[in-house]
Design a protein around this motif. Structure first.
Motif, PDB file in Angstrom:
ATOM      1  N   SER A  58      18.492  28.129  60.875  1.00 52.44           N
ATOM      2  CA  SER A  58      19.430  29.117  60.352  1.00 52.44           C
ATOM      3  C   SER A  58      19.244  30.477  61.008  1.00 52.44           C
ATOM      4  O   SER A  58      18.228  30.745  61.643  1.00 52.44           O
ATOM      5  N   GLU A  59      20.243  31.297  60.815  1.00 52.83           N
ATOM      6  CA  GLU A  59      20.224  32.686  61.266  1.00 52.83           C
ATOM      7  C   GLU A  59      20.762  33.512  60.098  1.00 52.83           C
ATOM      8  O   GLU A  59      21.799  33.181  59.531  1.00 52.83           O
ATOM      9  N   THR A  75      24.123  31.744  58.886  1.00 59.54           N
ATOM     10  CA  THR A  75      24.520  30.683  59.805  1.00 59.54           C
ATOM     11  C   THR A  75      23.564  29.505  59.705  1.00 59.54           C
ATOM     12  O   THR A  75      22.355  29.695  59.552  1.00 59.54           O
ATOM     13  N   THR A  76      24.103  28.303  59.847  1.00 65.54           N
ATOM     14  CA  THR A  76      23.299  27.093  59.999  1.00 65.54           C
ATOM     15  C   THR A  76      23.740  26.411  61.290  1.00 65.54           C
ATOM     16  O   THR A  76      24.941  26.203  61.509  1.00 65.54           O
ATOM     17  N   TYR A  77      22.774  26.088  62.144  1.00 65.70           N
ATOM     18  CA  TYR A  77      23.075  25.428  63.416  1.00 65.70           C
ATOM     19  C   TYR A  77      23.259  23.933  63.169  1.00 65.70           C
ATOM     20  O   TYR A  77      22.361  23.249  62.691  1.00 65.70           O
ATOM     21  N   GLN A  78      24.444  23.433  63.519  1.00 66.31           N
ATOM     22  CA  GLN A  78      24.808  22.034  63.283  1.00 66.31           C
ATOM     23  C   GLN A  78      24.501  21.136  64.480  1.00 66.31           C
ATOM     24  O   GLN A  78      24.124  19.982  64.308  1.00 66.31           O
ATOM     25  N   ASN A  79      24.708  21.672  65.692  1.00 64.17           N
ATOM     26  CA  ASN A  79      24.519  20.882  66.902  1.00 64.17           C
ATOM     27  C   ASN A  79      24.170  21.826  68.038  1.00 64.17           C
ATOM     28  O   ASN A  79      24.799  22.874  68.176  1.00 64.17           O
ATOM     29  N   ALA A  89      27.859  26.623  61.497  1.00 64.92           N
ATOM     30  CA  ALA A  89      28.680  26.942  60.330  1.00 64.92           C
ATOM     31  C   ALA A  89      28.139  28.249  59.774  1.00 64.92           C
ATOM     32  O   ALA A  89      26.920  28.426  59.679  1.00 64.92           O
ATOM     33  N   TYR A  90      29.045  29.185  59.448  1.00 61.02           N
ATOM     34  CA  TYR A  90      28.553  30.454  58.935  1.00 61.02           C
ATOM     35  C   TYR A  90      29.470  31.037  57.872  1.00 61.02           C
ATOM     36  O   TYR A  90      30.664  30.741  57.824  1.00 61.02           O
TER      37      TYR A  90
END
Length: 157
Positions: A58-59, A75-79, A89-90
Motif C-alpha cells: 500500500s501507499e 492506494t493498494t497495488y494490485q499488479n 486501486a486508490y
C-alpha cells in the motif's frame, strides 16, 4: 443529509519520456523518487507519505495545499510487472470525506530508447465532490512532474 451520487468516468493519458522503461518504473518504485514527483511541490505540505511497493502493498499519503483541508490518498497495488505495468486501486478524501475511488493502470511501452507511458484511470466520483476533468488535469500535472524527476535523475546519474 444530501443525496448521495456517483459519477463514473474514465480517461487515458499517453506521454512519452526520453528515459528507458526501467528508469520510469524506478520513479514509481523508489519511495524517495515517488515522493518528489508525486507528493512534493510548491504550495504543498506533506504530513504523511508511506510506500510499500509490492503486489498487495500500500501507499498512504496525507497532504495540504496552501494550508487547506487535509487530502488523503490511500492506494493498494494490485499488479506489478517490473518495467512494464503497475495496476493500483486508490481512494481519495478531503477533510475525511470520500471524494473518489479509482482503478489506475500505468503501462510502460519501450519506444526506441525511451518510454511511452499510458495512464488509464477508471473512477467513481462521489457526491459531486470531484469530477473527471479535475482528476485528468491533476494527473497530467503529475506526469509532468514525473518528466522533471526523470530529467533531474538523468543529470544526477
Amino acid at each position: 443529509m444530501s443525496d448521495r451520487t456517483v459519477t463514473h468516468a474514465s480517461f487515458v493519458i499517453e506521454r512519452d519520456y526520453a528515459a528507458p522503461p526501467s528508469r520510469v518504473f524506478a520513479a514509481f518504485a523508489d519511495p524517495a523518487q515517488k515522493r518528489r514527483w508525486f507528493a512534493e511541490g510548491e504550495g504543498w505540505s506533506i504530513e504523511r507519505f508511506d510506500v510499500d511497493f509490492r503486489i498487495g502493498g500500500s501507499e498512504h499519503s496525507s497532504f495540504r495545499y496552501q494550508g487547506g483541508p487535509p487530502i488523503s490518498n490511500d492506494t493498494t497495488y494490485q499488479n506489478i510487472v517490473p518495467d512494464r505495468r503497475i495496476v493500483s486501486a486508490y481512494t481519495m478524501t478531503i477533510a475525511g470525506e470520500p471524494i473518489s475511488a479509482s482503478l489506475a493502470t500505468v503501462e510502460l511501452i519501450p519506444v526506441g530508447s525511451g518510454t511511452r507511458l499510458v495512464y488509464t484511470e477508471q473512477a467513481a466520483f462521489l457526491d459531486g465532490k470531484d469530477e473527471v476533468s479535475t482528476r485528468e488535469a491533476g494527473s497530467r500535472e503529475l506526469l509532468e512532474s514525473l518528466a522533471q524527476e526523470l530529467e533531474r535523475t538523468a543529470v544526477a546519474g
